[in-house]
Design a protein around this motif. Structure first.
Motif, PDB file in Angstrom:
ATOM      1  N   ARG A 290       2.505  -5.669  18.133  1.00 18.70           N
ATOM      2  CA  ARG A 290       1.987  -4.692  19.104  1.00 18.70           C
ATOM      3  C   ARG A 290       3.128  -4.159  19.984  1.00 18.70           C
ATOM      4  NH1 ARG A 290      -2.604  -7.928  19.070  1.00 18.70           N
ATOM      5  NH2 ARG A 290      -1.843  -9.292  20.709  1.00 18.70           N
ATOM      6  N   LYS A 291       3.988  -5.056  20.436  1.00 19.76           N
ATOM      7  CA  LYS A 291       5.117  -4.631  21.266  1.00 19.76           C
ATOM      8  C   LYS A 291       6.043  -3.699  20.481  1.00 19.76           C
ATOM      9  CE  LYS A 291       5.291  -8.609  24.364  1.00 19.76           C
ATOM     10  NZ  LYS A 291       6.088  -9.760  24.827  1.00 19.76           N
ATOM     11  N   HIS A 292       6.278  -4.022  19.204  1.00 19.72           N
ATOM     12  CA  HIS A 292       7.136  -3.206  18.357  1.00 19.72           C
ATOM     13  C   HIS A 292       6.536  -1.807  18.188  1.00 19.72           C
ATOM     14  CE1 HIS A 292       8.940  -1.777  14.550  1.00 19.72           C
ATOM     15  NE2 HIS A 292      10.013  -2.442  14.980  1.00 19.72           N
ATOM     16  N   GLU A 293       5.242  -1.744  17.952  1.00 18.29           N
ATOM     17  CA  GLU A 293       4.565  -0.453  17.783  1.00 18.29           C
ATOM     18  C   GLU A 293       4.618   0.364  19.069  1.00 18.29           C
ATOM     19  OE1 GLU A 293       2.811   2.714  16.095  1.00 18.29           O
ATOM     20  OE2 GLU A 293       3.534   0.935  15.054  1.00 18.29           O
ATOM     21  N   THR A 294       4.415  -0.289  20.199  1.00 16.03           N
ATOM     22  CA  THR A 294       4.484   0.399  21.488  1.00 16.03           C
ATOM     23  C   THR A 294       5.880   0.982  21.712  1.00 16.03           C
ATOM     24  OG1 THR A 294       2.794  -1.036  22.428  1.00 16.03           O
ATOM     25  CG2 THR A 294       4.210   0.126  23.987  1.00 16.03           C
TER      26      THR A 294
ATOM     27  N   SER B  25       8.006   1.797  19.403  1.00 19.17           N
ATOM     28  CA  SER B  25       8.173   2.895  18.456  1.00 19.17           C
ATOM     29  C   SER B  25       7.616   4.193  19.033  1.00 19.17           C
ATOM     30  CB  SER B  25       7.465   2.589  17.137  1.00 19.17           C
ATOM     31  OG  SER B  25       8.117   1.571  16.444  1.00 19.17           O
ATOM     32  N   GLU B  26       6.436   4.087  19.619  1.00 17.14           N
ATOM     33  CA  GLU B  26       5.811   5.262  20.221  1.00 17.14           C
ATOM     34  C   GLU B  26       6.627   5.777  21.405  1.00 17.14           C
ATOM     35  OE1 GLU B  26       1.905   3.821  21.094  1.00 17.14           O
ATOM     36  OE2 GLU B  26       1.343   3.770  18.962  1.00 17.14           O
ATOM     37  N   GLN B  27       7.166   4.871  22.198  1.00 17.98           N
ATOM     38  CA  GLN B  27       7.981   5.276  23.345  1.00 17.98           C
ATOM     39  C   GLN B  27       9.263   5.962  22.893  1.00 17.98           C
ATOM     40  OE1 GLN B  27       8.433   1.593  25.500  1.00 17.98           O
ATOM     41  NE2 GLN B  27       6.568   1.918  26.689  1.00 17.98           N
ATOM     42  N   VAL B  28       9.892   5.425  21.842  1.00 21.35           N
ATOM     43  CA  VAL B  28      11.120   6.032  21.320  1.00 21.35           C
ATOM     44  C   VAL B  28      10.824   7.448  20.827  1.00 21.35           C
ATOM     45  CG1 VAL B  28      12.806   5.939  19.433  1.00 21.35           C
ATOM     46  CG2 VAL B  28      12.311   3.887  20.755  1.00 21.35           C
ATOM     47  N   GLU B  29       9.743   7.605  20.072  1.00 22.16           N
ATOM     48  CA  GLU B  29       9.387   8.928  19.560  1.00 22.16           C
ATOM     49  C   GLU B  29       9.137   9.912  20.705  1.00 22.16           C
ATOM     50  OE1 GLU B  29       6.193   8.677  16.731  1.00 22.16           O
ATOM     51  OE2 GLU B  29       7.241   7.111  15.611  1.00 22.16           O
ATOM     52  N   ALA B  30       8.429   9.456  21.738  1.00 21.46           N
ATOM     53  CA  ALA B  30       8.151  10.327  22.883  1.00 21.46           C
ATOM     54  C   ALA B  30       9.442  10.716  23.599  1.00 21.46           C
ATOM     55  CB  ALA B  30       7.199   9.626  23.850  1.00 21.46           C
ATOM     56  N   GLU B  31      10.334   9.755  23.799  1.00 20.50           N
ATOM     57  CA  GLU B  31      11.609  10.042  24.456  1.00 20.50           C
ATOM     58  C   GLU B  31      12.453  11.016  23.644  1.00 20.50           C
ATOM     59  OE1 GLU B  31      13.448   9.238  27.369  1.00 20.50           O
ATOM     60  OE2 GLU B  31      11.447   8.726  28.073  1.00 20.50           O
ATOM     61  N   GLN B  32      12.443  10.868  22.317  1.00 21.98           N
ATOM     62  CA  GLN B  32      13.247  11.744  21.477  1.00 21.98           C
ATOM     63  C   GLN B  32      12.731  13.182  21.514  1.00 21.98           C
ATOM     64  OE1 GLN B  32      13.083   9.440  17.818  1.00 21.98           O
ATOM     65  NE2 GLN B  32      15.181   8.730  18.134  1.00 21.98           N
TER      66      GLN B  32
ATOM     67  N   MET C   7      15.935   1.005  23.842  1.00 21.61           N
ATOM     68  CA  MET C   7      14.615   0.759  23.248  1.00 21.61           C
ATOM     69  C   MET C   7      14.739   0.418  21.766  1.00 21.61           C
ATOM     70  SD  MET C   7      11.907   3.361  25.027  1.00 21.61           S
ATOM     71  CE  MET C   7      12.908   4.834  25.092  1.00 21.61           C
ATOM     72  N   LYS C   8      15.661   1.100  21.085  1.00 20.60           N
ATOM     73  CA  LYS C   8      15.870   0.820  19.661  1.00 20.60           C
ATOM     74  C   LYS C   8      16.419  -0.589  19.461  1.00 20.60           C
ATOM     75  CE  LYS C   8      16.325   5.471  17.821  1.00 20.60           C
ATOM     76  NZ  LYS C   8      17.204   6.402  17.090  1.00 20.60           N
ATOM     77  N   LYS C   9      17.281  -1.041  20.356  1.00 20.78           N
ATOM     78  CA  LYS C   9      17.800  -2.412  20.274  1.00 20.78           C
ATOM     79  C   LYS C   9      16.670  -3.421  20.466  1.00 20.78           C
ATOM     80  CE  LYS C   9      22.441  -1.401  21.982  1.00 20.78           C
ATOM     81  NZ  LYS C   9      23.370  -1.582  23.113  1.00 20.78           N
ATOM     82  N   GLN C  10      15.794  -3.135  21.431  1.00 21.67           N
ATOM     83  CA  GLN C  10      14.653  -4.026  21.666  1.00 21.67           C
ATOM     84  C   GLN C  10      13.749  -4.057  20.434  1.00 21.67           C
ATOM     85  OE1 GLN C  10      12.625  -2.723  25.198  1.00 21.67           O
ATOM     86  NE2 GLN C  10      14.385  -3.102  26.509  1.00 21.67           N
ATOM     87  N   LYS C  11      13.544  -2.885  19.836  1.00 25.48           N
ATOM     88  CA  LYS C  11      12.720  -2.811  18.633  1.00 25.48           C
ATOM     89  C   LYS C  11      13.319  -3.653  17.512  1.00 25.48           C
ATOM     90  CE  LYS C  11      11.288   0.733  16.453  1.00 25.48           C
ATOM     91  NZ  LYS C  11      11.295   2.023  15.817  1.00 25.48           N
ATOM     92  N   LEU C  12      14.627  -3.557  17.341  1.00 25.44           N
ATOM     93  CA  LEU C  12      15.298  -4.310  16.294  1.00 25.44           C
ATOM     94  C   LEU C  12      15.173  -5.811  16.526  1.00 25.44           C
ATOM     95  CD1 LEU C  12      17.009  -4.359  13.744  1.00 25.44           C
ATOM     96  CD2 LEU C  12      19.032  -4.109  15.184  1.00 25.44           C
TER      97      LEU C  12
END
Length: 56
Positions: free
Chosen positions: A12-16, A18-25, A38-43
């Motif tokens: 769930r945290k990973h998906e959240t 992902s959505e935040q990264v997409e919104a920021e981009q 955020m990408k580092k946290q996702k990884l």
């Protein structure tokens, strides 16, 4: 907390993130530094999910 519930929480945290990264981009005034963090946290989450999935 069981391993399976911990895995679900990590997913769930990973998906959240992902959505935040997409919104920021998509945002015109997005910070490359924030996106990179955020990408580092996702990884890290993805690696933890994979590690727990193998041992489960």
């Amino acid at each position: 907390m069981s391993v399976s519930s911990h895995l679900e929480e990590l997913k769930r945290k990973h998906e959240t993130l992902s959505e935040q990264v997409e919104a920021e981009q998509r945002a015109p005034a997005s910070s490359d530094f924030d996106i990179a963090e955020m990408k580092k946290q996702k990884l890290k989450l993805k690696e933890e999910i994979e590690r727990l999935s193998v041992s489960a």
